[in-house]
Write a protein that holds these residues in place. Structure first.
Motif, PDB file in Angstrom:
ATOM      1  N   THR A  99      -9.537  -3.109   4.853  1.00  0.00           N
ATOM      2  CA  THR A  99      -8.300  -3.001   5.882  1.00  0.00           C
ATOM      3  C   THR A  99      -8.177  -4.041   6.936  1.00  0.00           C
ATOM      4  O   THR A  99      -6.983  -3.969   7.778  1.00  0.00           O
ATOM      5  N   LEU A 110      -4.661  -5.597   7.437  1.00  0.00           N
ATOM      6  CA  LEU A 110      -3.506  -4.631   7.395  1.00  0.00           C
ATOM      7  C   LEU A 110      -3.264  -4.155   8.829  1.00  0.00           C
ATOM      8  O   LEU A 110      -4.225  -4.083   9.425  1.00  0.00           O
ATOM      9  N   ASP A 111      -2.061  -3.707   9.065  1.00  0.00           N
ATOM     10  CA  ASP A 111      -1.857  -3.306  10.360  1.00  0.00           C
ATOM     11  C   ASP A 111      -2.366  -1.660  10.674  1.00  0.00           C
ATOM     12  O   ASP A 111      -2.420  -1.005   9.192  1.00  0.00           O
ATOM     13  N   PRO A 112      -2.448  -0.980  11.556  1.00  0.00           N
ATOM     14  CA  PRO A 112      -3.100   0.041  11.858  1.00  0.00           C
ATOM     15  C   PRO A 112      -2.477   1.362  10.882  1.00  0.00           C
ATOM     16  O   PRO A 112      -2.875   2.321  10.134  1.00  0.00           O
ATOM     17  N   GLU A 113      -1.025   1.158  11.009  1.00  0.00           N
ATOM     18  CA  GLU A 113      -0.311   2.374  10.181  1.00  0.00           C
ATOM     19  C   GLU A 113      -0.533   2.274   8.645  1.00  0.00           C
ATOM     20  O   GLU A 113      -0.765   3.360   8.075  1.00  0.00           O
ATOM     21  N   THR A 154      -3.057   1.117   7.298  1.00  0.00           N
ATOM     22  CA  THR A 154      -4.629   1.030   7.278  1.00  0.00           C
ATOM     23  C   THR A 154      -5.063   2.510   6.760  1.00  0.00           C
ATOM     24  O   THR A 154      -5.822   2.998   6.106  1.00  0.00           O
TER      25      THR A 154
END
Length: 252
Positions: A175, A178-181, A183
């Motif tokens: 992850t 990738l951005d948090p959302e 992820t």
């Protein structure tokens, strides 16, 4: 059953020791997360286990069959045929997806089982469609990687790994790009795999995730395994000062 066993693994780059005397085992159905600071040797350990890097010394076994042996302080690798058999035991999911840009999603997932493993084409295609449906990409089978988000590309990479029917999955910081959302969606898929008792070794910086899904957590620093045990022990009550310092920094 021990799916993976590593004994006394050492690895150097340009004379600098990156891994020193690493030993670990992974049992069938176990989820093992490897945490630690950047440069601690986590990804190199995974790459050695997946034969993407040659270890300098040590032993490595898959499914209790020795693949790499140690002789006079040097790792000895087997024939190409034996290596091919060993490589069928695992699949690796990279942090940067590594999809073929000129293949659509379905071909990215199905190509290796058809052309490398020589499996029946129609069976592989049907299995690929089912796995893509499982990871939420049933409507993207004809799309190309450039038309997908980072999270969708990573889901394709996971589907590609699963269709090889491996005994275990390796994840190298799946992850980190990738951005948090996005992820959260990838971690949810991995959690479902853990619930299905898929054997996994996960190099990750997602400490809460490691705590939630792992049977065992390994903390590495400076090329050594510093501490390992149940996640509630290593993450909530670490014994080693280096582990404590690392986790304290993350919580600030």
């Amino acid at each position: 059953m021990k799916l993976l066993e590593i004994k006394n693994l050492s690895k150097s780059f340009d004379g600098k020791k990156v891994l020193e005397d690493i030993s670990l085992t992974v049992e069938k159905g176990e989820v093992v997360s490897i945490i630690g600071p950047s440069g601690s040797g986590k990804s190199t350990l995974l790459r050695c286990a997946a034969f993407l890097e040659n270890m300098d010394d040590g032993e490595l076994s898959y499914c209790e069959k020795q693949v790499v042996r140690s002789e006079n302080g040097r790792a000895i690798y087997p024939s190409k045929a034996e290596m091919k058999l060993a490589k069928e035991k695992f699949s690796l999911v990279f942090q940067n997806f590594n999809l073929f840009p000129h293949y659509n999603v379905l071909k990215n997932v199905s190509d290796a089982p058809i052309h490398v493993m020589k499996r029946n084409k129609e069976e592989v295609l049907e299995e690929s469609r089912q796995i893509l449906k499982k990871v939420g990409l049933e409507d993207k089978m004809t799309a190309y990687p450039c038309e997908l988000s980072g999270g969708q590309q990573q889901r394709v990479a996971i589907a590609r790994a699963l269709v090889m029917n491996p005994d275990m999955l390796y994840f190298d910081e799946p992850t980190s790009a990738l951005d948090p959302e996005i992820t959260a969606g990838i971690l949810r898929i991995m959690k479902e795999l853990a619930e299905d008792k898929m054997t996994m070794v996960i190099v990750t910086h997602e400490i809460d995730f490691a705590k939630a899904v792992s049977d065992r957590v390994i903390f590495m620093d400076g090329g050594f395994i510093v501490e390992q045990g149940k996640p509630e022990d290593v993450i909530d009550n670490p014994e080693n000062e280096r582990t404590k310092a690392f986790l304290k920094k993350l919580s600030i």
